[in-house]
Scaffold this motif. Sequence first.
Motif, PDB file in Angstrom:
ATOM      1  N   UNK A  94       0.809  -1.182  -0.120  1.00 39.54           N
ATOM      2  CA  UNK A  94       0.005  -0.155   0.028  1.00 39.54           C
ATOM      3  C   UNK A  94       0.845   1.297   0.110  1.00 39.54           C
ATOM      4  N   UNK A  95       1.820   1.251   0.751  1.00 37.55           N
ATOM      5  CA  UNK A  95       2.745   2.345   0.996  1.00 37.55           C
ATOM      6  C   UNK A  95       3.613   2.660  -0.484  1.00 37.55           C
ATOM      7  N   UNK A  96       4.052   1.527  -0.831  1.00 36.20           N
ATOM      8  CA  UNK A  96       4.639   1.700  -2.158  1.00 36.20           C
ATOM      9  C   UNK A  96       3.788   2.056  -3.456  1.00 36.20           C
ATOM     10  N   UNK A  97       2.525   1.561  -3.416  1.00 36.53           N
ATOM     11  CA  UNK A  97       1.915   2.108  -4.409  1.00 36.53           C
ATOM     12  C   UNK A  97       1.500   3.560  -4.066  1.00 36.53           C
ATOM     13  N   UNK A  98       1.056   4.119  -3.076  1.00 40.99           N
ATOM     14  CA  UNK A  98       0.850   5.299  -2.934  1.00 40.99           C
ATOM     15  C   UNK A  98       2.249   6.230  -3.507  1.00 40.99           C
ATOM     16  N   UNK A  99       3.222   5.799  -2.762  1.00 40.82           N
ATOM     17  CA  UNK A  99       4.494   6.455  -3.077  1.00 40.82           C
ATOM     18  C   UNK A  99       4.833   6.466  -4.601  1.00 40.82           C
ATOM     19  N   UNK A 100       4.515   5.329  -5.521  1.00 41.72           N
ATOM     20  CA  UNK A 100       4.845   5.330  -6.740  1.00 41.72           C
ATOM     21  C   UNK A 100       3.808   6.176  -7.522  1.00 41.72           C
ATOM     22  N   UNK A 101       2.520   6.322  -7.130  1.00 42.60           N
ATOM     23  CA  UNK A 101       1.687   6.988  -7.575  1.00 42.60           C
ATOM     24  C   UNK A 101       1.885   8.400  -7.357  1.00 42.60           C
ATOM     25  N   UNK A 102       2.620   8.938  -6.165  1.00 40.85           N
ATOM     26  CA  UNK A 102       3.032  10.473  -6.210  1.00 40.85           C
ATOM     27  C   UNK A 102       4.298  10.723  -6.898  1.00 40.85           C
ATOM     28  N   UNK A 103       5.127   9.637  -7.144  1.00 47.73           N
ATOM     29  CA  UNK A 103       6.202   9.868  -8.072  1.00 47.73           C
ATOM     30  C   UNK A 103       5.842   9.986  -9.343  1.00 47.73           C
ATOM     31  N   UNK A 104       4.837   9.319  -9.779  1.00 47.39           N
ATOM     32  CA  UNK A 104       4.311   9.285 -11.146  1.00 47.39           C
ATOM     33  C   UNK A 104       3.675  10.714 -11.641  1.00 47.39           C
ATOM     34  N   UNK A 105       3.115  11.232 -10.533  1.00 49.39           N
ATOM     35  CA  UNK A 105       2.339  12.498 -10.725  1.00 49.39           C
ATOM     36  C   UNK A 105       3.652  13.417 -10.682  1.00 49.39           C
ATOM     37  N   UNK A 106       4.690  13.361 -10.022  1.00 47.73           N
ATOM     38  CA  UNK A 106       5.893  14.211 -10.057  1.00 47.73           C
ATOM     39  C   UNK A 106       6.635  14.066 -11.583  1.00 47.73           C
ATOM     40  N   UNK A 107       6.628  13.108 -12.196  1.00 45.94           N
ATOM     41  CA  UNK A 107       7.232  12.787 -13.464  1.00 45.94           C
ATOM     42  C   UNK A 107       6.272  13.583 -14.571  1.00 45.94           C
ATOM     43  N   UNK A 108       4.865  13.087 -14.437  1.00 51.93           N
ATOM     44  CA  UNK A 108       4.056  13.778 -15.323  1.00 51.93           C
ATOM     45  C   UNK A 108       4.093  15.448 -15.445  1.00 51.93           C
ATOM     46  N   UNK A 109       4.248  15.902 -14.166  1.00 50.01           N
ATOM     47  CA  UNK A 109       4.270  17.410 -14.035  1.00 50.01           C
ATOM     48  C   UNK A 109       5.538  18.082 -14.216  1.00 50.01           C
TER      49      UNK A 109
END
Length: 142
Positions: free
Chosen positions: A34-49
């Motif tokens: 769950x934690x890794x999923x949330x952090x990967x999601x946030x990292x993905x948003x950072x990369x998209x931005x």
Amino acid sequence: MTHQTATESSERGSDTTRQTFAAVGSIAGGVVLLTVGILQFLEGISAVAKDKILVVGPQYTYQFDVTAWGWIHIVLGVLIAVTGISLMAGLAWARITALILVALSIIANFLWLPYNPWWAVLVIALDVFVIWAISTWDPDRF
């Protein structure tokens, strides 16, 4: 009346201890998923931005656009987080799905190494722990 030798008792105790540790590890694996999923999601948003924390080298064999990597991490992060919640809920399909997603996460983070190496190595290490915990836990023996 059954006669139990010291060796059988020791092996059974060792097996019970191992299964207890693996069961706790599997629940912890769900939390880590769950934690890794949330952090990967946030990292993905950072990369998209196109955040400034990501470093893009000039030459890399597996080079994608940072936005493409961002979407890969967003999708993988959501799938991993949902699977982590399902694993903690004890759903049977979550174990196999978690193993598949964690294997994909290891591959994705290996390919992500040039962009954010410390994070990629950390996630790979956590994914290896999750694979161990899920694959060694036998819920019928706990």
